[in-house]
Design a protein around this motif. Structure first.
Motif, mmCIF file in Angstrom:
data_model
loop_
_atom_site.group_PDB
_atom_site.id
_atom_site.type_symbol
_atom_site.label_atom_id
_atom_site.label_comp_id
_atom_site.label_asym_id
_atom_site.label_seq_id
_atom_site.Cartn_x
_atom_site.Cartn_y
_atom_site.Cartn_z
ATOM 1 N N ASP A 87 0.823 -1.218 0.000
ATOM 2 C CA ASP A 87 0.000 0.000 0.000
ATOM 3 C C ASP A 87 0.856 1.265 0.000
ATOM 4 O O ASP A 87 0.553 2.244 0.692
ATOM 5 C CB ASP A 87 -0.953 0.022 1.196
ATOM 6 C CG ASP A 87 -2.006 -1.077 1.125
ATOM 7 O OD1 ASP A 87 -2.482 -1.376 0.013
ATOM 8 O OD2 ASP A 87 -2.347 -1.645 2.181
ATOM 9 N N GLY A 88 1.978 1.236 -0.728
ATOM 10 C CA GLY A 88 2.851 2.393 -0.842
ATOM 11 C C GLY A 88 3.799 2.595 0.331
ATOM 12 O O GLY A 88 4.557 3.556 0.355
ATOM 13 N N LYS A 89 3.778 1.689 1.325
ATOM 14 C CA LYS A 89 4.643 1.817 2.504
ATOM 15 C C LYS A 89 5.715 0.732 2.475
ATOM 16 O O LYS A 89 5.411 -0.449 2.270
ATOM 17 C CB LYS A 89 3.806 1.676 3.782
ATOM 18 C CG LYS A 89 4.643 1.779 5.038
ATOM 19 C CD LYS A 89 3.826 1.601 6.293
ATOM 20 C CE LYS A 89 4.772 1.702 7.483
ATOM 21 N NZ LYS A 89 4.170 1.371 8.724
ATOM 22 N N ASP A 90 6.962 1.127 2.699
ATOM 23 C CA ASP A 90 8.057 0.171 2.798
ATOM 24 C C ASP A 90 7.865 -0.655 4.065
ATOM 25 O O ASP A 90 7.737 -0.105 5.159
ATOM 26 C CB ASP A 90 9.409 0.889 2.864
ATOM 27 C CG ASP A 90 9.733 1.670 1.603
ATOM 28 O OD1 ASP A 90 9.052 1.472 0.575
ATOM 29 O OD2 ASP A 90 10.670 2.487 1.645
ATOM 30 N N ILE A 91 7.840 -1.995 3.896
ATOM 31 C CA ILE A 91 7.590 -2.860 5.060
ATOM 32 C C ILE A 91 8.655 -3.939 5.249
ATOM 33 O O ILE A 91 8.594 -4.694 6.212
ATOM 34 C CB ILE A 91 6.199 -3.517 4.982
ATOM 35 C CG1 ILE A 91 6.101 -4.424 3.754
ATOM 36 C CG2 ILE A 91 5.092 -2.464 4.998
ATOM 37 C CD1 ILE A 91 4.987 -5.442 3.850
ATOM 38 N N GLY A 92 9.605 -4.026 4.345
ATOM 39 C CA GLY A 92 10.635 -5.045 4.488
ATOM 40 C C GLY A 92 11.574 -5.031 3.299
ATOM 41 O O GLY A 92 11.518 -4.138 2.451
ATOM 42 N N PHE A 93 12.431 -6.030 3.248
ATOM 43 C CA PHE A 93 13.365 -6.146 2.141
ATOM 44 C C PHE A 93 13.832 -7.590 2.018
ATOM 45 O O PHE A 93 13.651 -8.403 2.929
ATOM 46 C CB PHE A 93 14.582 -5.231 2.330
ATOM 47 C CG PHE A 93 15.593 -5.746 3.313
ATOM 48 C CD1 PHE A 93 16.707 -6.472 2.882
ATOM 49 C CD2 PHE A 93 15.437 -5.539 4.669
ATOM 50 C CE1 PHE A 93 17.628 -6.962 3.789
ATOM 51 C CE2 PHE A 93 16.359 -6.023 5.584
ATOM 52 C CZ PHE A 93 17.459 -6.743 5.134
ATOM 53 N N TYR A 94 14.403 -7.898 0.870
ATOM 54 C CA TYR A 94 15.117 -9.155 0.708
ATOM 55 C C TYR A 94 16.295 -8.925 -0.210
ATOM 56 O O TYR A 94 16.339 -7.961 -0.967
ATOM 57 C CB TYR A 94 14.214 -10.289 0.211
ATOM 58 C CG TYR A 94 13.795 -10.198 -1.236
ATOM 59 C CD1 TYR A 94 14.550 -10.815 -2.238
ATOM 60 C CD2 TYR A 94 12.647 -9.513 -1.606
ATOM 61 C CE1 TYR A 94 14.159 -10.741 -3.565
ATOM 62 C CE2 TYR A 94 12.255 -9.443 -2.923
ATOM 63 C CZ TYR A 94 13.012 -10.062 -3.904
ATOM 64 O OH TYR A 94 12.634 -9.984 -5.211
ATOM 65 N N ASN A 95 17.258 -9.814 -0.104
ATOM 66 C CA ASN A 95 18.400 -9.759 -1.010
ATOM 67 C C ASN A 95 18.868 -11.168 -1.304
ATOM 68 O O ASN A 95 18.641 -12.088 -0.514
ATOM 69 C CB ASN A 95 19.554 -8.930 -0.423
ATOM 70 C CG ASN A 95 20.195 -9.570 0.778
ATOM 71 O OD1 ASN A 95 19.598 -9.582 1.855
ATOM 72 N ND2 ASN A 95 21.391 -10.102 0.618
#
Length: 170
Positions: A87-95
């Protein structure tokens, strides 16, 4: 060149559709190393997700040491980091990194308030789809409850250290 750009755009559109089917308004965007906001976001997510495991396994969380380790992590992985957005909000990451026959998933971190909502599963299923012709490897802390998700998605334990399980999906 135009054909290559069009193929990349199509791939991105298809990814958005697959993720949207799983979780409406879930998208992925590339990390921007030069963006200090992205850097701080990644650090804070790693801290929220990993601090308890670091403290259980290594002792007190030392901010100075963790910042130094984080700087090394960013320098080595910046081009392979994706930000998870809902919903347009940064909530995590992966690499992760591709090698000839494998994809090595380095981290998948979602801020705690968004965990256990199917987001990690959707991201992992997308990673599996995108690397369906490769073995996917990961390592996680033994205390991490995400191990159950990895097993449900077909990962098997292939090794362990005193603090981590190594897992693989072929």
């Amino acid at each position: 060149k135009d054909k290559k750009c069009q193929l990349l755009e199509n791939k991105e559109t298809e990814r958005r559709i697959r993720l949207g089917w799983a979780i409406p308004n879930l998208t992925i965007r590339k990390f921007k190393k030069e963006n200090n906001k992205d850097n701080e976001f990644i650090y804070n997510v790693k801290k929220q997700v990993y601090q308890k495991y670091v403290e259980e396994n290594y002792g007190e969380w030392d901010e100075k040491i963790q910042r130094k380790l984080f700087s090394k992590f960013i320098n080595e992985n910046a081009r392979n980091i994706n930000i998870i957005v809902l919903d347009g909000k940064d909530i995590g990451f992966y690499n992760g990194k591709n090698t000839s026959n494998t994809y090595e998933l380095g981290n998948i971190c979602i801020i705690p308030e968004y965990q256990n909502k199917g987001i990690g599963k959707a991201i992992l299923e997308e990673i599996i789809f995108e690397h369906k012709n490769k073995e996917i490897k990961l390592q996680c802390f033994k205390q991490n409850p995400a191990i159950n998700l990895y097993k449900r998605l077909g990962f098997e334990q292939i090794g362990e250290t005193d603090k981590h399980y190594q897992m693989s999906k072929i």
